[in-house]
Design an enzyme around this catalytic site. Structure first.
Site, PDB file in Angstrom:
ATOM      1  N   ALA A  40      -8.585  -7.047  -2.718  1.00 32.39           N
ATOM      2  CA  ALA A  40      -8.177  -8.435  -2.915  1.00 32.39           C
ATOM      3  C   ALA A  40      -9.114  -9.272  -2.059  1.00 32.39           C
ATOM      4  O   ALA A  40      -9.465  -8.869  -0.952  1.00 32.39           O
ATOM      5  CB  ALA A  40      -6.733  -8.615  -2.461  1.00 32.39           C
TER       6      ALA A  40
ATOM      7  N   TYR B 135      -7.652  -4.300  10.829  1.00 31.38           N
ATOM      8  CA  TYR B 135      -6.682  -5.256  11.401  1.00 31.38           C
ATOM      9  C   TYR B 135      -5.349  -4.611  11.737  1.00 31.38           C
ATOM     10  O   TYR B 135      -4.545  -5.169  12.477  1.00 31.38           O
ATOM     11  CB  TYR B 135      -6.489  -6.482  10.496  1.00 31.38           C
ATOM     12  CG  TYR B 135      -5.879  -6.202   9.135  1.00 31.38           C
ATOM     13  CD1 TYR B 135      -4.543  -5.846   9.000  1.00 31.38           C
ATOM     14  CD2 TYR B 135      -6.652  -6.309   7.980  1.00 31.38           C
ATOM     15  CE1 TYR B 135      -3.985  -5.589   7.756  1.00 31.38           C
ATOM     16  CE2 TYR B 135      -6.109  -6.064   6.732  1.00 31.38           C
ATOM     17  CZ  TYR B 135      -4.774  -5.708   6.622  1.00 31.38           C
ATOM     18  OH  TYR B 135      -4.241  -5.446   5.395  1.00 31.38           O
TER      19      TYR B 135
ATOM     20  N   HIS C 225       0.853  -1.190   0.000  1.00 34.89           N
ATOM     21  CA  HIS C 225       0.000   0.000   0.000  1.00 34.89           C
ATOM     22  C   HIS C 225       0.889   1.240   0.000  1.00 34.89           C
ATOM     23  O   HIS C 225       1.648   1.455   0.945  1.00 34.89           O
ATOM     24  CB  HIS C 225      -0.905   0.017   1.239  1.00 34.89           C
ATOM     25  CG  HIS C 225      -1.968  -1.033   1.194  1.00 34.89           C
ATOM     26  ND1 HIS C 225      -3.287  -0.745   0.963  1.00 34.89           N
ATOM     27  CD2 HIS C 225      -1.893  -2.363   1.325  1.00 34.89           C
ATOM     28  CE1 HIS C 225      -3.978  -1.863   0.946  1.00 34.89           C
ATOM     29  NE2 HIS C 225      -3.152  -2.874   1.176  1.00 34.89           N
TER      30      HIS C 225
HETATM   31  N1  HPA Z   1      -9.401 -14.039   3.087  1.00 39.62           N
HETATM   32  C1  HPA Z   1      -9.527 -12.784   3.566  1.00 39.62           C
HETATM   33  N2  HPA Z   1      -9.022 -11.735   2.952  1.00 39.62           N
HETATM   34  C2  HPA Z   1      -8.360 -11.924   1.808  1.00 39.62           C
HETATM   35  C3  HPA Z   1      -8.179 -13.202   1.262  1.00 39.62           C
HETATM   36  C4  HPA Z   1      -8.735 -14.308   1.944  1.00 39.62           C
HETATM   37  O1  HPA Z   1      -8.618 -15.469   1.521  1.00 39.62           O
HETATM   38  N3  HPA Z   1      -7.468 -13.042   0.120  1.00 39.62           N
HETATM   39  C5  HPA Z   1      -7.220 -11.724  -0.016  1.00 39.62           C
HETATM   40  N4  HPA Z   1      -7.778 -11.037   1.002  1.00 39.62           N
END
Ligand code: HPA
Length: 268
Positions: A107, A79, A55
């Site tokens: 993602a 998080y 990032h």
């Molecule tokens: N779980 C949660 N967050 C994510 C994942 C995943 O598998 N892949 C990318 N971000």
């Protein structure tokens, strides 16, 4: 955030109507803008600095095919220890600055077995399992109502435009429901089976607080997930952040092509 908005209006002549928020490893798009003003988050009053790998942490203003937009390259996640207010600071600041809608990218892990790694999925709706909501606390009536409606959290008309643009470009783009988890640990296989049962197609750790804050302010949202990996327990292999970033890199060309075609077509 009003101070931040006033500061930014002095830093750039660009007056964006739409903002793009880029997820993990998907930061390349900001380089496509012309007439750029780049403002590192650290220089913006009150803006939480981003810490996650992949990032970049800057706000980029500029033009794309004549349309003025802002791009948040890097976002704050719950998080990382940021409060919900910090996580939504960027969206609220851009809303205060005059942005009318947001396109989010992220993602995500694929839960729906019809998705393959690297697929782009349009988020149709979400399930908030993060255990927090950025609107908890006294309501700022100048931003929006106490109990905002979320029945069209992801704009139907923008989704229709996105599907049309994807089809024209030959990019397959199914829709799916995104489940937001707090993270930072990836899910267990049992959690993924549970998420599938409750109707989730994708799982990730971002976007939902921002979408709630944007809806509170009456701003449109569109969100696209890059399926960087199949969710836990689907394949007989572990999930790694490196894999997530690698897939993001692999797909970013397609995502950039899509966003370039999409943004000039979105009506605010
Ligand atoms: N779980 C949660 N967050 C994510 C994942 C995943 O598998 N892949 C990318 N971000």
């Amino acid at each position: 955030m009003r101070d931040a908005a006033a500061y930014l209006l002095e830093r750039t002549p660009v007056r964006p109507r739409i903002a793009v928020v880029l997820g993990s490893g998907l930061g390349a798009f900001a380089g496509e803008l012309t007439g750029r003003t780049e403002v590192p988050y650290a220089e913006i009053p009150g803006w939480p600095p981003s810490t996650a790998v992949g990032h970049a942490g800057r706000l980029v203003f500029g033009r794309l095919e004549g349309v003025e937009i802002a791009v948040m390259a890097g976002r704050a996640h719950l998080y990382e220890g940021y409060t919900p207010a910090q996580v939504t600071f960027g969206v609220r600041t851009l809303g205060a600055l005059g942005v009318k809608g947001f396109v989010f990218t992220n993602a995500a892990g694929g839960i729906n077995l019809s998705y393959s790694q690297g697929a782009l999925v349009l988020i149709s709706d979400h399930i908030n399992l993060q255990g927090v909501n950025p609107l908890v606390g006294p309501n700022d009536e100048s931003l929006g109502p106490r109990f905002p409606d979320m029945s069209e959290a992801y704009s139907k008309s923008w989704r229709a435009t996105a599907k049309a643009v994807a089809a024209e470009l030959g990019i397959s783009m199914p829709e799916g429901v995104y489940a937001a988890m707090l993270g930072p640990s990836y899910e267990t296989p049992a959690e993924i089976r549970y998420l599938r049962v409750i109707g989730a197609d994708l799982v990730g750790m971002s976007t939902v607080p921002e979408v709630i804050a944007a809806n509170h302010m009456g701003l449109k949202c569109l969100a696209v997930s890059c399926v960087t990996n199949m969710a836990a327990g689907i394949l007989d292999q572990k999930i790694s952040h490196e894999e997530v970033l690698e897939t993001g890199q692999r797909v970013r060309g397609t995502l950039v092509r899509f966003l370039k075609a999409l943004l000039p077509r979105l009506e605010v």
